[in-house]
Design an enzyme around this catalytic site. Structure first.
Site, short mmCIF file in Angstrom:
data_model
loop_
_atom_site.label_atom_id
_atom_site.label_comp_id
_atom_site.label_asym_id
_atom_site.label_seq_id
_atom_site.Cartn_x
_atom_site.Cartn_y
_atom_site.Cartn_z
N ARG A 1 3.02 3.00 9.45
CA ARG A 1 2.34 3.81 10.46
C ARG A 1 3.32 4.42 11.46
O ARG A 1 2.95 5.37 12.16
CB ARG A 1 1.33 2.97 11.23
CG ARG A 1 0.16 2.53 10.40
CD ARG A 1 -0.70 1.56 11.19
NE ARG A 1 -1.59 0.82 10.30
CZ ARG A 1 -2.78 1.23 9.91
NH1 ARG A 1 -3.25 2.36 10.34
NH2 ARG A 1 -3.51 0.51 9.08
N MET B 1 0.85 -1.20 0.00
CA MET B 1 0.00 0.00 0.00
C MET B 1 0.89 1.25 0.00
O MET B 1 0.45 2.32 0.41
CB MET B 1 -0.94 -0.01 1.21
CG MET B 1 -1.92 -1.17 1.15
SD MET B 1 -3.43 -0.86 2.07
CE MET B 1 -2.79 -0.63 3.70
N LYS C 1 5.10 -9.62 9.77
CA LYS C 1 4.58 -8.68 10.78
C LYS C 1 3.05 -8.76 10.83
O LYS C 1 2.45 -8.72 11.89
CB LYS C 1 5.01 -7.25 10.48
CG LYS C 1 4.64 -6.32 11.64
CD LYS C 1 4.94 -4.90 11.37
CE LYS C 1 3.94 -4.23 10.53
NZ LYS C 1 2.72 -3.76 10.88
N VAL D 1 11.12 -7.05 9.53
CA VAL D 1 12.33 -6.25 9.65
C VAL D 1 12.11 -5.27 10.81
O VAL D 1 11.05 -4.65 10.91
CB VAL D 1 12.64 -5.50 8.34
CG1 VAL D 1 13.88 -4.63 8.48
CG2 VAL D 1 12.82 -6.50 7.20
N GLY E 1 4.94 -9.97 4.40
CA GLY E 1 5.73 -9.86 5.63
C GLY E 1 5.04 -10.58 6.80
O GLY E 1 3.82 -10.59 6.92
N GLY F 1 11.35 -2.82 5.28
CA GLY F 1 10.64 -4.11 5.33
C GLY F 1 10.12 -4.48 3.95
O GLY F 1 10.31 -5.60 3.47
N HIS F 2 9.47 -3.51 3.29
CA HIS F 2 8.97 -3.78 1.93
C HIS F 2 10.13 -4.10 0.99
O HIS F 2 10.06 -5.01 0.16
CB HIS F 2 8.26 -2.55 1.35
CG HIS F 2 7.01 -2.14 2.07
ND1 HIS F 2 6.90 -0.98 2.79
CD2 HIS F 2 5.80 -2.76 2.16
CE1 HIS F 2 5.68 -0.88 3.29
NE2 HIS F 2 5.00 -1.94 2.93
N GLN G 1 -10.25 -2.07 2.90
CA GLN G 1 -9.72 -2.69 4.12
C GLN G 1 -9.59 -1.70 5.28
O GLN G 1 -9.09 -2.05 6.34
CB GLN G 1 -8.40 -3.41 3.85
CG GLN G 1 -7.21 -2.52 3.56
CD GLN G 1 -6.00 -3.35 3.15
OE1 GLN G 1 -5.93 -3.86 2.03
NE2 GLN G 1 -5.03 -3.52 4.05
N GLN H 1 -2.92 -11.73 8.72
CA GLN H 1 -3.15 -11.48 7.29
C GLN H 1 -2.47 -12.57 6.45
O GLN H 1 -3.05 -13.12 5.51
CB GLN H 1 -2.61 -10.10 6.93
CG GLN H 1 -2.44 -9.86 5.44
CD GLN H 1 -2.00 -8.44 5.11
OE1 GLN H 1 -2.77 -7.52 5.24
NE2 GLN H 1 -0.77 -8.27 4.65
O1 PAF Z 1 -0.12 -5.58 3.97
C1 PAF Z 1 -0.50 -4.73 3.13
O2 PAF Z 1 0.22 -3.79 2.78
C2 PAF Z 1 -1.91 -4.84 2.56
O3 PAF Z 1 -2.80 -5.36 3.49
C3 PAF Z 1 -1.96 -5.62 1.25
C4 PAF Z 1 -1.56 -7.08 1.44
C5 PAF Z 1 -1.06 -4.99 0.20
C6 PAF Z 1 -3.40 -5.63 0.70
O4 PAF Z 1 -3.86 -4.33 0.47
#
Ligand code: PAF
Length: 264
Positions: free
Chosen positions: A192, A31, A154, A181, A152, A37-38, A62, A158
């Site tokens: 955040r 997002m 974290k 990470v 991830g 981490g990404h 979401q 999910q």
């Molecule tokens: O973890 C996230 O950044 C979001 O929940 C995802 C998996 C990209 C879905 O919008």
């Protein structure tokens, strides 16, 4: 060179062409407001696939709270530029950057509902959150048909829900979990964190320190509350495939933090 595509159907067409050339495809959905981490997910995908694709889509479905959506850090042009620059540095080949309407041509009339795990832990405090996550991830996985998709650890709940959805719907993409990470302080990296006040940034690492400490769950809750956290939950969770974790969600000021650690 990174190729940026905004139209989901055009993305699907281009990816199909790459697959026909015999290339393996790794996919990292995000997002935006990218952090180390990404980027670690992008690097992992680069190692394991011929082509690495990412998406940036702040998925309104979401967010259970409109203030949270409005203040989500990706929603500003400078973040967009920084994100694209970070993806270029990481060597990502393709980026899907769609408009909201193009991902929801059905106005969210069709959605994925999971009836059990999605109602617990974070799901108890964020009604509808995982319906939105699972729906958008299914759309993204269908658009990309990657060999591997990277998520991830974290966001443990999910991750488990996505892996179970992939099994339930016979998706061909392998869901690959990647380690959280952390900053040197132990704080899990999260988009955040940028919204924490300087004082709360000093307090936030206490969450991880508490989760790895050798005290009871009730003592953990008290210890966090004494430090100024508002605790949503601290609970154990056992997944048949990935074992036992301790999961927690807290509020620090107006910022919601989640974390989890392995539990023996
Ligand atoms: O973890 C996230 O950044 C979001 O929940 C995802 C998996 C990209 C879905 O919008």
């Amino acid at each position: 060179m990174i190729q940026i595509v905004s139209n989901p159907l055009e993305w699907q067409r281009q990816i199909n062409a790459h697959r026909k050339s015999g290339w393996s495809i790794g996919f990292v959905p995000t997002m935006g407001a990218l952090h180390a981490g990404h980027i670690s997910l992008m690097h992992r995908s680069k190692k394991e696939n011929d082509i690495t694709c990412a998406s940036i889509f702040v998925n309104p479905a979401q967010f259970d709270n409109s203030e949270d959506l409005d203040t989500y850090p990706s929603n500003c042009p400078s973040t967009r530029e920084a994100d694209i620059a970070a993806l270029k540095r990481a060597g990502v080949d393709m980026l899907l950057y769609p408009e909201t309407g193009s991902m929801y041509p059905d106005n969210y009339q069709y959605r994925v509902l999971e009836q059990e795990l999605s109602q617990k832990y974070c799901g108890k405090f964020r009604p509808g959150h995982f319906d939105g996550v699972l729906t958008v991830v299914l759309k993204l996985l269908n658009l990309t048909h990657a060999d591997h998709a990277y998520f991830g650890e974290k966001d443990w709940q999910q991750l488990v829900l996505i892996r179970r959805m992939a099994e339930a719907f016979f998706l061909e993409t392998e869901i690959v979990p990647c380690p959280t990470v952390r900053e040197a302080s132990g704080l899990a990296l999260s988009s955040r964190n940028a919204r924490l006040s300087p004082k709360d940034q000093e307090t936030a690492p206490w969450l991880y320190k508490t989760l790895i400490s050798d005290i009871s769950l009730a003592e953990m809750r008290t210890s966090l509350e004494d430090k100024g956290f508002e605790v949503e939950y601290i609970e154990e969770f056992n997944d048949r495939a990935w074992g036992k974790r301790l999961l927690a969600a807290v509020m620090l000021g107006k910022v919601r933090l989640i974390d989890n650690v392995e539990r023996n």
